[in-house]
Design an enzyme around this catalytic site. Structure first.
Site, PDB file in Angstrom:
ATOM      1  N   GLU A  67      30.606  22.982  60.348  1.00 50.53           N
ATOM      2  CA  GLU A  67      30.405  23.777  59.133  1.00 50.53           C
ATOM      3  C   GLU A  67      28.934  23.760  58.755  1.00 50.53           C
ATOM      4  O   GLU A  67      28.308  22.697  58.687  1.00 50.53           O
ATOM      5  CB  GLU A  67      31.255  23.239  57.982  1.00 50.53           C
ATOM      6  CG  GLU A  67      30.995  23.881  56.634  1.00 50.53           C
ATOM      7  CD  GLU A  67      31.184  25.397  56.642  1.00 50.53           C
ATOM      8  OE1 GLU A  67      30.257  26.104  56.185  1.00 50.53           O
ATOM      9  OE2 GLU A  67      32.240  25.871  57.110  1.00 50.53           O
ATOM     10  N   CYS A  89      36.044  30.366  49.658  1.00 43.94           N
ATOM     11  CA  CYS A  89      37.074  30.228  48.625  1.00 43.94           C
ATOM     12  C   CYS A  89      36.745  29.112  47.647  1.00 43.94           C
ATOM     13  O   CYS A  89      36.734  29.306  46.438  1.00 43.94           O
ATOM     14  CB  CYS A  89      38.432  29.978  49.278  1.00 43.94           C
ATOM     15  SG  CYS A  89      39.782  29.811  48.089  1.00 43.94           S
ATOM     16  N   ASP A 108      39.987  35.303  57.639  1.00 41.92           N
ATOM     17  CA  ASP A 108      39.402  36.614  57.364  1.00 41.92           C
ATOM     18  C   ASP A 108      38.851  37.315  58.594  1.00 41.92           C
ATOM     19  O   ASP A 108      38.829  38.548  58.662  1.00 41.92           O
ATOM     20  CB  ASP A 108      38.271  36.484  56.327  1.00 41.92           C
ATOM     21  CG  ASP A 108      38.784  36.183  54.936  1.00 41.92           C
ATOM     22  OD1 ASP A 108      40.010  36.006  54.779  1.00 41.92           O
ATOM     23  OD2 ASP A 108      37.964  36.102  54.001  1.00 41.92           O
ATOM     24  N   GLY A 166      32.529  49.109  42.364  1.00 45.90           N
ATOM     25  CA  GLY A 166      33.744  48.750  43.082  1.00 45.90           C
ATOM     26  C   GLY A 166      34.816  48.270  42.123  1.00 45.90           C
ATOM     27  O   GLY A 166      34.644  47.250  41.462  1.00 45.90           O
ATOM     28  N   GLY A 184      37.922  47.168  42.743  1.00 45.59           N
ATOM     29  CA  GLY A 184      38.978  46.376  43.350  1.00 45.59           C
ATOM     30  C   GLY A 184      39.215  45.105  42.556  1.00 45.59           C
ATOM     31  O   GLY A 184      38.712  44.943  41.444  1.00 45.59           O
ATOM     32  N   GLY A 244      34.499  26.347  52.394  1.00 47.72           N
ATOM     33  CA  GLY A 244      34.166  27.737  52.651  1.00 47.72           C
ATOM     34  C   GLY A 244      33.937  28.573  51.405  1.00 47.72           C
ATOM     35  O   GLY A 244      33.702  28.057  50.308  1.00 47.72           O
ATOM     36  N   HIS A 271      65.191  28.171  30.311  1.00 45.90           N
ATOM     37  CA  HIS A 271      64.867  28.924  29.099  1.00 45.90           C
ATOM     38  C   HIS A 271      64.146  28.005  28.116  1.00 45.90           C
ATOM     39  O   HIS A 271      64.526  26.856  27.953  1.00 45.90           O
ATOM     40  CB  HIS A 271      66.158  29.446  28.458  1.00 45.90           C
ATOM     41  CG  HIS A 271      65.951  30.124  27.136  1.00 45.90           C
ATOM     42  ND1 HIS A 271      65.461  31.406  27.036  1.00 45.90           N
ATOM     43  CD2 HIS A 271      66.150  29.682  25.870  1.00 45.90           C
ATOM     44  CE1 HIS A 271      65.387  31.750  25.758  1.00 45.90           C
ATOM     45  NE2 HIS A 271      65.799  30.716  25.024  1.00 45.90           N
TER      46      HIS A 271
END
Length: 470
Positions: A35, A43, A317, A183, A185, A41, A449
Site C-alpha cells: 500500500e 473509503c 472498483d 455532478g 450523483g 484506501g 415496535h
C-alpha cells in the site's frame, strides 16, 4: 535489491485488499500486502468514513441552528450556534486515524506482512515496490489487484485552486460561502447537502435531466423536497464550461454554465466541487506488462474474480460497477478462500447500495421497472413513514419502504426505501433477498415496535393486500 517470496501478494490495502489479506492470513496463507498510502484506501481515508463524519456534524449543526431560529416544536431553546470547521475536520481525522490503526492491527494479528510503497508489476508473478529504503522485489504464487479508483477530472475544470474533488472537500478549513457542485450523483448531493447545512449557498449543476438518475423519480422525491428546504439550487440539463477567472480560491471565481435552454450563466463559487464519477486506477502500476483482458476501462473477471491471466485476481472498483466498499470486501474474502483451496464463487442475489443524502436512500435488488422487464407481472407494496410511529417521533415522516415481488409466487425481487436513518435497514433488505424470501416470510416475521423496520413488514402486508396501519 531486497527480494521476498510469498504465496499471495495483494496490491492495494483498501476495503477489498485488506479484507482479502486478513482472511488469507487467518487461513494460514503466507500473505504480503502493498500500500502506497494509509491502510483502508479511499473509503476509510478520503471517502465513506470521513464523508459520513462530516455529514453527521452538518446534521447536528443544522438541528441546533433550526432550534435557535425558533423553528423547532420540541420545546428546546438554545443560543445561536457557531461552527469551527477546523475542529470538525480534526474530529473526523481522529476517527480515521483510529480506524487506520485498527486495520493495521488486524493485518498484524493475521500475520500479514505489510510493505509501504508504490508497487509496479513486472510480470504475472513479480512486483517491484519503491519504498523509503529502496526497491524491494516480491515474488508470489498468486497476485490480487485491488488498486481501486480515483475521481474523474474534467479537462476544462482541472483540480487545483478553487476546483476540488471530494478528497479536498473533506479537508477544508472553513465553510465556503458559495459552493458549486458539478455532478448531481450521490457524492455531489451528499456533500452538497452537508455544506448547505453548514451555511454554504450551494448550486448543483447536472447535465442530465434530473439528479440521482440511478434511482427512480418516486424514490428521490423526498430528497428533492429537502434540497429546496435547504436552499440548494439545482440546475438540471446544465453543462459546466469552466471558470471565469483563475485567481485564488474565494477571490471572485465563478463557474461558467450553459443552462438547459442554451443560455450562458455565471455561478458565484468560492469552491467548485467536481463529482462526475470515479474511474478505475489502471495506470502507473504496470498493467501493460501483463496485458489483461478488459471490459472498457475495467479489468475483466469471472465469478471467482480471476482475470485472463492464471494466478492473477482482481477485486473492487478496478473491476467495475457497482463501485462499493462492501462489494470489494465480499470479493476479497472470497478470493482469499479460493487461494487457500476452498471452493467458492460469486453468487450474490443483491448488493445493497446507500445514498447518504437527507433523507437517506437504500436500494437492494431490482427496481419496479427492472422487475417488470424481467418477469412481467409484479406485486408492489409501499408503506409511508408518515404512518410509522417511530419515524414521527424522530420528525422523519418523509419517505417510505417499497417491496417488489413476483406476482405468481411472491418471491421478493427488490426492496427500496427513502427516509431518515433508513441506511440501517440495508442489512435486513440484503438478507431477505439473499435468503430468497417471499412476501409471506417478511409479513410473518415479528418486527419490534416502535421501529422504522416495521415499515418493511407493512410494505409486505400491503403487497399481499392487507396492510394494517394504512
Amino acid at each position: 535489491m531486497k527480494e521476498i517470496s510469498c504465496k499471495l501478494l495483494i496490491i492495494g490495502a483498501g476495503p477489498g485488499g485488506y479484507v482479502c489479506a486478513i482472511r488469507a492470513g487467518q487461513l494460514g496463507v503466507d500473505t504480503v500486502i502493498v500500500e502506497f498510502g494509509k491502510p483502508g484506501g479511499t473509503c476509510l481515508n478520503v471517502g465513506c468514513i470521513p464523508s459520513k463524519a462530516l455529514i453527521h456534524a452538518a446534521e447536528e449543526f443544522a438541528k441546533i441552528a433550526q432550534i435557535a431560529g425558533g423553528k423547532d416544536l420540541l420545546g428546546i431553546a438554545v443560543a445561536q450556534p457557531t461552527l469551527d470547521l477546523t475542529k470538525t475536520v480534526a474530529w473526523k481525522d481522529g476517527i480515521v486515524s483510529r480506524l487506520n490503526s485498527g486495520v493495521a492491527g488486524l493485518l498484524k494479528k493475521a500475520k500479514v506482512k505489510t510493505v509501504q510503497g508504490w508497487a509496479t508489476v513486472r510480470d504475472g508473478k513479480t512486483v517491484e515496490v519503491e519504498t523509503e529504503t529502496g526497491s524491494q522485489v516480491i515474488r508470489a504464487e498468486a497476485v490480487v489487484i485491488a488498486t481501486g479508483s480515483v475521481p474523474v477530472e474534467l479537462p476544462f475544470l482541472p483540480f487545483g485552486g478553487p476546483v476540488i474533488s471530494s478528497t479536498e472537500a473533506l479537508a477544508l478549513s472553513e465553510v465556503p460561502k458559495t459552493l458549486a457542485v458539478v455532478g448531481g450523483g450521490y457524492i455531489g448531493l451528499e456533500l452538497g447537502m452537508a455544506f448547505a447545512k453548514m451555511g454554504s449557498h450551494v448550486t448543483v449543476v447536472e447535465a442530465l435531466p434530473r439528479v440521482l438518475t440511478q434511482y427512480d423519480a418516486e424514490l428521490t422525491r423526498p430528497v428533492l423536497k429537502r434540497l429546496g428546504e435547504l436552499g440548494v439550487e439545482v440546475m438540471p440539463g446544465a453543462k459546466a464550461k469552466g471558470l471565469s477567472t483563475q485567481g485564488q480560491a474565494g477571490k471572485g471565481d465563478a463557474l461558467l454554465v450553459e443552462t438547459a435552454d442554451g443560455k450562458n450563466a455565471k455561478i458565484a463559487a468560492d469552491r467548485v466541487l467536481v463529482t462526475v464519477g470515479r474511474k478505475p486506477l489502471t495506470e502507473g502500476w504496470g498493467l501493460e506488462q501483463i496485458d489483461l483482458d478488459m471490459v472498457g476501462k475495467f479489468i475483466r473477471i469471472d465469478d471467482q474474480c480471476r482475470t485472463s491471466m492464471r494466478g492473477i485476481y482482481a477485486i473492487g472498483d478496478v473491476t467495475g460497477e457497482p463501485m462499493l466498499a462492501h462489494r470489494a470486501m465480499a470479493q476479497g474474502e472470497m478470493v482469499a478462500e479460493i487461494v487457500a483451496g476452498h471452493k467458492r464463487s460469486w453468487d450474490k442475489r443483491a448488493i445493497p447500495a446507500i445514498c447518504f443524502t437527507d433523507p437517506e436512500l437504500v436500494t437492494a435488488g431490482l427496481s419496479p421497472d427492472e422487475a417488470k422487464t424481467l418477469v412481467g407481472e409484479v406485486k408492489i407494496g409501499q408503506f409511508p413513514f408518515a404512518a410509522n410511529g417511530r419515524a414521527m417521533t424522530k420528525q422523519g415522516e418523509d419517505g417510505f419502504v417499497r417491496i417488489v415481488a413476483r406476482a405468481d409466487n411472491h418471491l421478493v425481487l427488490g426492496i427500496q426505501a427513502v427516509g431518515q436513518g433508513v441506511s440501517e435497514l440495508a442489512a435486513a433488505f440484503g438478507l431477505a433477498l439473499e435468503m430468497g424470501a417471499r412476501l409471506e416470510d417478511i409479513a410473518g416475521t415479528i418486527h419490534a415496535h416502535p421501529t422504522q423496520g416495521e415499515g418493511f413488514q407493512e410494505a409486505a402486508l400491503k403487497a399481499l393486500g392487507h396492510a394494517l396501519h394504512i
